[in-house]
Write a protein that holds these residues in place. Sequence first.
Motif, PDB file in Angstrom:
ATOM      1  N   MET A  47       9.108  51.367  37.913  1.00 45.07           N
ATOM      2  CA  MET A  47       7.972  51.542  38.806  1.00 45.07           C
ATOM      3  C   MET A  47       7.583  53.024  38.886  1.00 45.07           C
ATOM      4  O   MET A  47       8.426  53.908  38.706  1.00 45.07           O
ATOM      5  N   PHE A  48       6.337  53.251  39.200  1.00 47.08           N
ATOM      6  CA  PHE A  48       5.718  54.568  39.344  1.00 47.08           C
ATOM      7  C   PHE A  48       5.418  55.164  37.973  1.00 47.08           C
ATOM      8  O   PHE A  48       6.042  54.829  36.970  1.00 47.08           O
ATOM      9  N   HIS A  49       4.435  56.050  37.946  1.00 42.55           N
ATOM     10  CA  HIS A  49       4.000  56.678  36.696  1.00 42.55           C
ATOM     11  C   HIS A  49       5.127  57.429  36.010  1.00 42.55           C
ATOM     12  O   HIS A  49       5.136  57.563  34.788  1.00 42.55           O
ATOM     13  N   ASP A  50       6.060  57.960  36.791  1.00 44.35           N
ATOM     14  CA  ASP A  50       7.162  58.729  36.207  1.00 44.35           C
ATOM     15  C   ASP A  50       8.466  57.945  36.146  1.00 44.35           C
ATOM     16  O   ASP A  50       9.500  58.487  35.777  1.00 44.35           O
ATOM     17  N   GLY A  51       8.426  56.656  36.522  1.00 46.69           N
ATOM     18  CA  GLY A  51       9.608  55.819  36.409  1.00 46.69           C
ATOM     19  C   GLY A  51      10.729  56.184  37.348  1.00 46.69           C
ATOM     20  O   GLY A  51      11.900  55.915  37.057  1.00 46.69           O
ATOM     21  N   ARG A  52      10.411  56.729  38.495  1.00 44.06           N
ATOM     22  CA  ARG A  52      11.475  57.199  39.389  1.00 44.06           C
ATOM     23  C   ARG A  52      12.128  56.079  40.193  1.00 44.06           C
ATOM     24  O   ARG A  52      12.999  56.348  41.021  1.00 44.06           O
ATOM     25  N   LEU A  53      11.748  54.841  39.934  1.00 39.86           N
ATOM     26  CA  LEU A  53      12.397  53.693  40.566  1.00 39.86           C
ATOM     27  C   LEU A  53      12.743  52.678  39.488  1.00 39.86           C
ATOM     28  O   LEU A  53      11.863  52.138  38.811  1.00 39.86           O
ATOM     29  N   TRP A  92      11.154  74.193  43.147  1.00 43.76           N
ATOM     30  CA  TRP A  92      11.420  75.267  42.191  1.00 43.76           C
ATOM     31  C   TRP A  92      10.332  75.356  41.120  1.00 43.76           C
ATOM     32  O   TRP A  92      10.462  76.096  40.157  1.00 43.76           O
ATOM     33  N   ASP A  93       9.259  74.593  41.289  1.00 40.65           N
ATOM     34  CA  ASP A  93       8.168  74.570  40.310  1.00 40.65           C
ATOM     35  C   ASP A  93       6.856  74.413  41.068  1.00 40.65           C
ATOM     36  O   ASP A  93       6.280  73.333  41.128  1.00 40.65           O
ATOM     37  N   PRO A  94       6.353  75.496  41.670  1.00 39.59           N
ATOM     38  CA  PRO A  94       5.197  75.402  42.554  1.00 39.59           C
ATOM     39  C   PRO A  94       3.844  75.305  41.855  1.00 39.59           C
ATOM     40  O   PRO A  94       2.817  75.193  42.519  1.00 39.59           O
ATOM     41  N   GLY A 100       5.324  64.776  34.826  1.00 39.68           N
ATOM     42  CA  GLY A 100       5.601  63.387  34.507  1.00 39.68           C
ATOM     43  C   GLY A 100       7.049  63.004  34.659  1.00 39.68           C
ATOM     44  O   GLY A 100       7.709  63.318  35.645  1.00 39.68           O
ATOM     45  N   ARG A 101       7.557  62.313  33.643  1.00 41.22           N
ATOM     46  CA  ARG A 101       8.919  61.782  33.684  1.00 41.22           C
ATOM     47  C   ARG A 101       9.948  62.878  33.936  1.00 41.22           C
ATOM     48  O   ARG A 101      10.978  62.642  34.576  1.00 41.22           O
ATOM     49  N   MET A 102       9.694  64.064  33.459  1.00 45.55           N
ATOM     50  CA  MET A 102      10.617  65.174  33.663  1.00 45.55           C
ATOM     51  C   MET A 102      10.845  65.448  35.147  1.00 45.55           C
ATOM     52  O   MET A 102      11.923  65.904  35.546  1.00 45.55           O
ATOM     53  N   GLY A 103       9.861  65.158  35.990  1.00 45.62           N
ATOM     54  CA  GLY A 103      10.025  65.353  37.418  1.00 45.62           C
ATOM     55  C   GLY A 103      11.080  64.452  38.012  1.00 45.62           C
ATOM     56  O   GLY A 103      11.659  64.761  39.059  1.00 45.62           O
ATOM     57  N   ALA A 104      11.345  63.319  37.343  1.00 42.90           N
ATOM     58  CA  ALA A 104      12.371  62.399  37.824  1.00 42.90           C
ATOM     59  C   ALA A 104      13.723  62.657  37.179  1.00 42.90           C
ATOM     60  O   ALA A 104      14.769  62.436  37.796  1.00 42.90           O
ATOM     61  N   THR A 105      13.715  63.126  35.920  1.00 37.77           N
ATOM     62  CA  THR A 105      14.979  63.274  35.186  1.00 37.77           C
ATOM     63  C   THR A 105      15.454  64.712  35.052  1.00 37.77           C
ATOM     64  O   THR A 105      16.635  64.933  34.753  1.00 37.77           O
ATOM     65  N   ASP A 106      14.548  65.696  35.226  1.00 34.27           N
ATOM     66  CA  ASP A 106      14.847  67.106  34.988  1.00 34.27           C
ATOM     67  C   ASP A 106      15.285  67.366  33.550  1.00 34.27           C
ATOM     68  O   ASP A 106      15.995  68.336  33.266  1.00 34.27           O
ATOM     69  N   ASP A 107      14.853  66.509  32.649  1.00 34.46           N
ATOM     70  CA  ASP A 107      15.168  66.638  31.232  1.00 34.46           C
ATOM     71  C   ASP A 107      13.913  67.125  30.512  1.00 34.46           C
ATOM     72  O   ASP A 107      12.859  66.471  30.554  1.00 34.46           O
ATOM     73  N   LEU A 108      14.004  68.282  29.844  1.00 33.24           N
ATOM     74  CA  LEU A 108      12.852  68.845  29.158  1.00 33.24           C
ATOM     75  C   LEU A 108      12.281  67.882  28.123  1.00 33.24           C
ATOM     76  O   LEU A 108      11.078  67.916  27.832  1.00 33.24           O
ATOM     77  N   GLU A 109      13.097  67.010  27.573  1.00 30.61           N
ATOM     78  CA  GLU A 109      12.620  66.031  26.597  1.00 30.61           C
ATOM     79  C   GLU A 109      11.574  65.092  27.208  1.00 30.61           C
ATOM     80  O   GLU A 109      10.786  64.487  26.477  1.00 30.61           O
ATOM     81  N   ASP A 110      11.560  64.971  28.520  1.00 30.98           N
ATOM     82  CA  ASP A 110      10.648  64.054  29.199  1.00 30.98           C
ATOM     83  C   ASP A 110       9.369  64.736  29.683  1.00 30.98           C
ATOM     84  O   ASP A 110       8.554  64.111  30.369  1.00 30.98           O
ATOM     85  N   ALA A 111       9.174  66.000  29.360  1.00 30.97           N
ATOM     86  CA  ALA A 111       8.034  66.739  29.883  1.00 30.97           C
ATOM     87  C   ALA A 111       6.705  66.092  29.511  1.00 30.97           C
ATOM     88  O   ALA A 111       6.480  65.737  28.350  1.00 30.97           O
ATOM     89  N   TYR A 112       5.860  65.912  30.515  1.00 33.57           N
ATOM     90  CA  TYR A 112       4.496  65.409  30.384  1.00 33.57           C
ATOM     91  C   TYR A 112       4.428  63.972  29.854  1.00 33.57           C
ATOM     92  O   TYR A 112       3.375  63.518  29.410  1.00 33.57           O
ATOM     93  N   ARG A 113       5.536  63.275  29.910  1.00 37.97           N
ATOM     94  CA  ARG A 113       5.533  61.867  29.505  1.00 37.97           C
ATOM     95  C   ARG A 113       5.325  60.986  30.743  1.00 37.97           C
ATOM     96  O   ARG A 113       5.908  61.232  31.798  1.00 37.97           O
TER      97      ARG A 113
END
Length: 431
Positions: free
Chosen positions: A112-118, A290-292, A298-311
């Motif tokens: 669920m959610f655009h970034d899959g945080r659920l 830490w990122d104002p 995107g997905r990186m906001g949920a995982t903090d993994d650079l591989e997920d940036a803007y996905r």
Amino acid sequence: MGLLFACSVAAPAAIAQPITAEDFIAFDADQARIGQLLFYDKVLSGNQNISCATCHHHDLGGTDGLSLGIGEGGVGLGPDRTPGDGRDRIRKRIPRNAPALWNLGHKDIRVMFHDGRLVPSDMYGNGFDSPAEEWLPQGLGSLLAAQALFPMTAPFEMAGNVGENEIAGAVNNRVDLAWPIIAKRVRTIPAYGEMFVQAFDHIDRPEEVTIVEIGNALAAFIGTEWANYDSPYDDFLVNGTPLPAAAERGRQLFFGAANCVQCHNGPLFTDQDFHAVALPAFGPGRTRKWDPLPRDVGRMGATDDLEDAYRFRTPSLRNVTLTAPYGHNGAYANLRDMVRHMADPLTSRNSWTPELAGLPDVPWLDDLDFIIQADALEMRRQAAFLDVRPVALSDAEIDDIVAFLQSLTGKTALSRPMGRPNTVPSGLPVD
């Protein structure tokens, strides 16, 4: 919200499978009736001035018709919604496009959610990995029930700002502290209390109603009300009924040379995975402590993994014609423009103008809406993270793909079984 693109790997040969009633979670009808009323009842919001339906209305195909929503403090519905005035006016736009609700009760839904945080998970002992972590209560019967709880705690969606109401104040301390306040509001309304006792076997008295029952009731409504799979394409799959000529050409492109099926596959036309597609950036973004920067990673906001940036999650394309604007931020108000972007993202990104979105004017936000576009380094980063291989499509081929997407619209999509209630037990106005 819809998305279409050709991924950078070969497409699978299989076409989308048909959907049947057995593919959906079997929700209780009495609980769905409670959920229908709660969905339209502003009692769930901190200032009692916005409901779930404000951003997911029947008259607007289960969305709000805006690129970025006007949330708590706004007035009206859809494209006619205004941002309020005085002390009550909105402080920022909703950072992302309102997701579509179609077929979220399908048993295959796993994110669920655009970034899959659920997602379902045993990590915290409550069945879900969610922003609430261990504070999400136990007993939520589905992913959809868990999702229903979070808009109530979002300040710019439903909770309001600190100092305005007790729900906003509780959320500011910890997300789960607001849910008991909301539950008490609901169960102390006699009509709701009686309905919960009748609909939930384990509830003997209204005082026993918690946010869990509220979430499960909302899920029962959303999961049944927005189930729809009677499109012309379903007739094609099940009965062999031919599609119109343009839609058939579009179908062959979709599953063939355009390679849309690589990510828009399965019965719901989504792989439920995450892809970077270089949509033009605007709006407040989803800033982090830490990122104002006003950007959305995107997905990186949920995982903090650079591989997920803007996905971002691949959305379903069923009833996509009813859910404009398109993209995680609603960058395109027109489906044809969205298809064109997905065929050649960087070219479309470079020629994009704000007029292509559906963004109502909010004068006091004008200086902020597009400020991220002036950050040249950030723009280069977003363009560099791209999972899409361009596909050469003529104008006629784009039209054919749009015709195929139109064939995914259910014949009864705009005739929902329950619809909008005329009144709700709180007595608050129904939009």
